[in-house]
Enzyme design. Structure first.
Site, PDB file in Angstrom:
ATOM      1  N   LYS A 257       0.881  -1.175   0.000  1.00 55.02           N
ATOM      2  CA  LYS A 257       0.000   0.000   0.000  1.00 55.02           C
ATOM      3  C   LYS A 257       0.913   1.217   0.000  1.00 55.02           C
ATOM      4  O   LYS A 257       1.688   1.427   0.918  1.00 55.02           O
ATOM      5  CB  LYS A 257      -0.912   0.017   1.218  1.00 55.02           C
ATOM      6  CG  LYS A 257      -1.822   1.235   1.220  1.00 55.02           C
ATOM      7  CD  LYS A 257      -2.853   1.168   2.323  1.00 55.02           C
ATOM      8  CE  LYS A 257      -3.942   2.214   2.182  1.00 55.02           C
ATOM      9  NZ  LYS A 257      -3.508   3.567   1.970  1.00 55.02           N
ATOM     10  N   ARG A 262      -3.681   8.921  -5.362  1.00 58.24           N
ATOM     11  CA  ARG A 262      -4.359   8.055  -6.335  1.00 58.24           C
ATOM     12  C   ARG A 262      -4.501   8.791  -7.671  1.00 58.24           C
ATOM     13  O   ARG A 262      -4.876   9.965  -7.704  1.00 58.24           O
ATOM     14  CB  ARG A 262      -5.734   7.673  -5.795  1.00 58.24           C
ATOM     15  CG  ARG A 262      -6.535   6.720  -6.656  1.00 58.24           C
ATOM     16  CD  ARG A 262      -5.934   5.333  -6.583  1.00 58.24           C
ATOM     17  NE  ARG A 262      -6.749   4.320  -7.190  1.00 58.24           N
ATOM     18  CZ  ARG A 262      -7.652   3.588  -6.546  1.00 58.24           C
ATOM     19  NH1 ARG A 262      -7.904   3.800  -5.263  1.00 58.24           N
ATOM     20  NH2 ARG A 262      -8.316   2.648  -7.177  1.00 58.24           N
ATOM     21  N   LYS A 428      -7.418  -3.177   3.132  1.00 59.98           N
ATOM     22  CA  LYS A 428      -6.152  -2.504   3.418  1.00 59.98           C
ATOM     23  C   LYS A 428      -5.720  -2.823   4.836  1.00 59.98           C
ATOM     24  O   LYS A 428      -6.512  -2.773   5.773  1.00 59.98           O
ATOM     25  CB  LYS A 428      -6.244  -0.997   3.173  1.00 59.98           C
ATOM     26  CG  LYS A 428      -7.361  -0.310   3.883  1.00 59.98           C
ATOM     27  CD  LYS A 428      -7.473   1.160   3.463  1.00 59.98           C
ATOM     28  CE  LYS A 428      -8.672   1.795   4.125  1.00 59.98           C
ATOM     29  NZ  LYS A 428      -9.058   3.073   3.674  1.00 59.98           N
TER      30      LYS A 428
HETATM   31  P1  AMP Z   1      -7.119   5.139   2.293  1.00 56.11           P
HETATM   32  O1  AMP Z   1      -6.611   6.379   1.668  1.00 56.11           O
HETATM   33  O2  AMP Z   1      -6.465   4.845   3.619  1.00 56.11           O
HETATM   34  O3  AMP Z   1      -8.632   5.070   2.320  1.00 56.11           O
HETATM   35  O4  AMP Z   1      -6.664   3.916   1.358  1.00 56.11           O
HETATM   36  C1  AMP Z   1      -7.086   3.765   0.045  1.00 56.11           C
HETATM   37  C2  AMP Z   1      -6.054   4.344  -0.893  1.00 56.11           C
HETATM   38  O5  AMP Z   1      -4.851   3.605  -0.870  1.00 56.11           O
HETATM   39  C3  AMP Z   1      -6.443   4.286  -2.340  1.00 56.11           C
HETATM   40  O6  AMP Z   1      -7.346   5.272  -2.709  1.00 56.11           O
HETATM   41  C4  AMP Z   1      -5.114   4.456  -3.036  1.00 56.11           C
HETATM   42  O7  AMP Z   1      -4.870   5.831  -3.238  1.00 56.11           O
HETATM   43  C5  AMP Z   1      -4.119   3.949  -2.024  1.00 56.11           C
HETATM   44  N1  AMP Z   1      -3.308   2.792  -2.486  1.00 56.11           N
HETATM   45  C6  AMP Z   1      -2.006   2.669  -2.248  1.00 56.11           C
HETATM   46  N2  AMP Z   1      -1.525   1.532  -2.753  1.00 56.11           N
HETATM   47  C7  AMP Z   1      -2.549   0.887  -3.352  1.00 56.11           C
HETATM   48  C8  AMP Z   1      -2.687  -0.361  -4.044  1.00 56.11           C
HETATM   49  N3  AMP Z   1      -1.677  -1.187  -4.207  1.00 56.11           N
HETATM   50  N4  AMP Z   1      -3.926  -0.680  -4.510  1.00 56.11           N
HETATM   51  C9  AMP Z   1      -4.990   0.141  -4.328  1.00 56.11           C
HETATM   52  N5  AMP Z   1      -4.924   1.325  -3.681  1.00 56.11           N
HETATM   53  C10 AMP Z   1      -3.720   1.697  -3.183  1.00 56.11           C
END
Ligand code: AMP
Length: 569
Positions: A257, A262, A428
């Site tokens: 992650k 994004r 996640k």
């Molecule tokens: P959060 O911002 O904590 O809600 O986590 C979701 C975000 O993680 C997504 O919108 C992406 O911007 C980010 N992200 C980072 N690495 C990845 C990955 N390998 N696959 C999908 N999303 C990812």
């Protein structure tokens, strides 16, 4: 069609509390429109002047609109604010002030003599006006916009002015938002709800969705993602342990992650564009990524859309997310920033491959298609592992943390790409304690080192259609971030207080805290202990913040953990 007709329908919609009646009224109205008007009316009813994904933005806040109304009616700002405080309805305040204008107010000769008997403003004319306002730029842009709005409102009736300002300030107050506009499209054009929702998922544009739905020859389920029409991003749900993820899916695609921004890359033969999670065009901010996609690659992969994360890397490690923000927000610093913090696009999914939609293909197949894209200097494919063993996943997790990543994404290999959905197919797993995404609803003026900045932020979670404060903090931000938030919050101020300002619930922040306590300090009954802002999240909208229910859930988990640790002592 006259704009007044739209206003009258919206008045009827506001007058009924019954959802079905609201939908019926709006569906009838939609059927009477020509194709050019149909999308515009759908935007207006959803509380915006243009499509969500249009680069055009009005960029006039409440205070600019209030200044115009103040000039037009001679009501002082404080008289207008006190009306607003009673009703919390900007549009009604405008209508009231225009109906009961003070004697020395600007003459409204035109609308009382012309518009009142014979309204002239059409839906298409209003679109021209909004487009004109949105394209005003330069140093004196705000002043020019205000003057233009002033002369425009002199030509409208109070009722029209109410809706023009409601649209400009995105505050419809009719209980009618995008969801009900979609229901009305279903009803107006005899479509199934699922097909209209699918079209909307692909197009992210309520107006385009309406136009396609109206054309009975179009099979909405056959729509494909379109180049330069950014898709909503598929999102992930938090998972606390690897075993919980394995309970959901015995085999998982595991990948780092990445703590970045994004983005989706659209490739045509002619050009490439990068869009943010909010579907804004951020191409200008990242020339090193765009320039990397050579003529050859554009030729070989034309009509392709790739999903991924933009990340700034220095000395082999991802650098803090905030550094990327300056790129997205301030174009002029890009050249300097490329040398200091070069950015990379880490690709993890593909939704359109050489013209073929892959949305409904399993993730594993999409990964195969993605793997054919050549790795370039600033574009890399995220390497993943297909794992089913808890220990192996744990080891991979530890390795990724050591390499500076935020945690792991655990994905169901069979999952389709569900644009805009926060489903359970992507999970996640993060290292740190859980964080909450909250919205700032007020801010206090700082003291000492923070004098001149708005710095103690009132943080709220969503409670149905309301927001409940659960904490305050001034911790976690740099000086430039204080300045950034001070400017931003001032631009969305709704009222001034002796201690600071109240703001429109718009700015989302990710908040860390030590624990959640029961507290009588806030109406919510809960308070965050030692809250600090982990990062500002301009990529997240207020619809995505945590709810009071999820805070309560976290509180219960915390109690359970405390209980378990007591028992084990
Ligand atoms: P959060 O911002 O904590 O809600 O986590 C979701 C975000 O993680 C997504 O919108 C992406 O911007 C980010 N992200 C980072 N690495 C990845 C990955 N390998 N696959 C999908 N999303 C990812």
């Amino acid at each position: 069609m006259l704009f007044l007709d739209f206003c009258l329908v919206m008045e009827q919609i506001q007058a009924t509390t019954k959802k079905n009646e609201k939908v019926e009224l709006f569906a009838n109205f939609l059927r009477q429109l020509i194709d050019k008007e149909l999308p515009l009316v759908c935007y207006y009813a959803s509380g915006r002047a243009f499509s969500k994904i249009s680069p055009l933005k009005i960029q006039m806040g409440w205070s600019s609109c209030q200044a115009v109304v103040n000039k037009l009616t001679k009501y002082t700002r404080s008289e207008l604010s006190s009306f607003y405080r009673k009703n919390s309805d900007f549009g009604s305040m405008v209508e009231f002030a225009l109906n009961k204008r003070k004697p020395q107010a600007q003459p409204l000769e035109s609308y009382f003599s012309v518009t009142k008997q014979e309204p002239k403003l059409t839906i298409l004319m209003l679109n021209e006006f909004f487009t004109e306002i949105a394209t005003i730029s330069g140093k004196r842009a705000i002043e020019t916009k205000k003057n233009r709005l002033l002369s425009f409102l002199q030509l409208t009736s109070p009722l029209e002015a109410k809706y023009v300002t409601r649209i400009i300030t995105s505050d419809t107050r009719t209980g009618f938002r995008e969801g009900l506009v979609l229901d009305s499209i279903v009803k107006a054009f005899n479509r199934e709800k699922e097909e209209v929702e699918y079209a909307h998922m692909i197009l992210s544009d309520i107006g385009k969705t309406a136009v396609r739905a109206k054309d009975s020859k179009i099979n909405l389920f056959a729509l494909k993602p379109e180049l330069f029409n950014p898709l909503k991003s598929m999102l992930a749900t938090k998972v606390e342990t690897i075993s919980k993820a394995l309970e959901a899916f015995p085999l998982l695609i595991c990948e780092p992650k990445i703590d970045g921004f994004r983005a989706q890359l659209h490739i045509s033969k002619k050009e490439c564009k990068l869009y943010s999670r909010n579907q804004e065009d951020i191409t200008q901010g990242f020339p090193e990524i765009i320039d990397d996609v050579s003529i050859q690659v554009r030729h070989d992969y034309q009509n392709t859309i790739i999903d991924g994360e933009v990340v700034a890397i220095v000395d082999g490690k991802p650098v803090f997310f905030q550094d990327l923000l300056t790129r997205v927000l301030r174009k002029q610093e890009v050249e300097e920033s490329i040398l200091k913090t070069p950015c990379y696009f880490y690709m993890f999914d593909i939704t359109l491959s050489k013209g073929e939609s892959l949305l409904n293909k399993p993730l594993l197949d999409r990964k195969k298609a993605l793997n054919t894209i050549p790795t370039l200097k600033h574009l890399e494919i995220i390497r993943y592992k297909l794992l089913s063993d808890e220990t192996e996943i744990k080891n991979f997790f530890q390795q990724m943390i050591k390499r500076g990543f935020e945690g792991l994404m655990l994905k169901d290999p069979h999952s389709k790409y569900l644009a805009g959905k926060r489903g359970k197919n992507w999970l996640k797993l993060k290292t740190s304690l859980p964080t909450l995404d909250l919205v700032i609803i007020a801010a206090e003026w700082g003291h000492g080192r923070r004098t001149g900045w708005l710095s103690n932020y009132h943080l709220a979670a969503r409670d149905k259609n309301n927001y409940q404060v659960i904490g305050k903090t001034f911790k976690g931000l740099t000086d430039s971030e204080f300045q950034y938030l001070t400017d931003l919050l001032n631009s969305i101020k709704t009222s001034s207080k002796s201690w600071g300002i109240a703001v429109k619930p718009q700015v989302v922040v990710e908040v860390e805290f030590d624990n959640i306590q029961q507290s009588s300090k806030y109406e919510s009954g809960m308070a965050l202990r030692f809250a600090r802002i982990k990062r500002i999240r301009p990529d997240k909208s207020v619809e995505e913040i945590d709810t009071i229910k999820s805070v309560q859930q976290l509180y219960e988990n915390q109690l359970e953990r405390q209980e378990r640790s007591k028992q084990s002592q």
